[in-house]
Design a protein around this motif. Structure first.
Motif, PDB file in Angstrom:
ATOM      1  N   ARG A  16       1.118  -1.600   0.213  1.00 39.58           N
ATOM      2  CA  ARG A  16      -0.196   0.001   0.127  1.00 39.58           C
ATOM      3  C   ARG A  16       0.858   1.476   0.396  1.00 39.58           C
ATOM      4  N   ARG A  20       1.405   4.078  -3.450  1.00 45.20           N
ATOM      5  CA  ARG A  20       0.939   5.252  -3.254  1.00 45.20           C
ATOM      6  C   ARG A  20       2.716   6.378  -3.654  1.00 45.20           C
ATOM      7  N   ASN A  23       2.687   5.869  -7.700  1.00 45.02           N
ATOM      8  CA  ASN A  23       1.237   6.624  -8.073  1.00 45.02           C
ATOM      9  C   ASN A  23       1.625   7.850  -9.024  1.00 45.02           C
TER      10      ASN A  23
END
Length: 130
Positions: A16, A20, A23
């Motif tokens: 996770r 992030r 991205n």
């Protein structure tokens, strides 16, 4: 430590966090990521999948993790990485990457054993680059 022929353990929390980070990185440094498909790959993926990219570069892990999260969110994504690079960037092991000793018969055999361990699971994906 992962042994040859076993499925790498993925850290959901690290995945996770890195998702992030990557991205944002991709938004800043890439214009687009394109997939050649007649329809959404996620809709046709009913079992284990193999995704093969047509380009190899240092950013492949970022792109492949992005593609996995975007198009195959129900699949756990795995991919080989040169053992020398993975020893430098060990956190990739906890993201589903496994070491491959390049240029050797032993490395090829280890890759095949690990791929064989990954692919029987219906919600697994194996991402490959040239």
């Amino acid at each position: 430590m992962k042994t040859a022929g076993s499925v790498p353990k993925i850290s959901p929390a690290l995945l996770r966090f890195f998702g992030r980070y990557s991205n944002g990185y991709l938004r800043r440094h890439f214009h687009t990521v394109r997939l050649l498909a007649e329809e959404s790959p996620a809709r046709v993926a009913t079992g284990p999948i193999v995704v093969f990219s047509n380009h190899a570069a240092w950013w492949d892990p970022l792109i492949l993790l992005f593609v996995a999260r975007t198009f195959f969110p129900e699949h756990a994504a795995y991919g080989p990485m040169a053992a020398s690079a993975l020893s430098r960037y060990g956190f990739f092991k906890r993201l589903g990457f496994f070491p491959v000793e390049t240029g050797t018969t032993r490395g090829a055999a280890e890759f095949l054993r690990t791929a064989e361990a990954v692919l029987p699971e219906p919600r697994h994906a194996l991402f490959l680059t040239p």
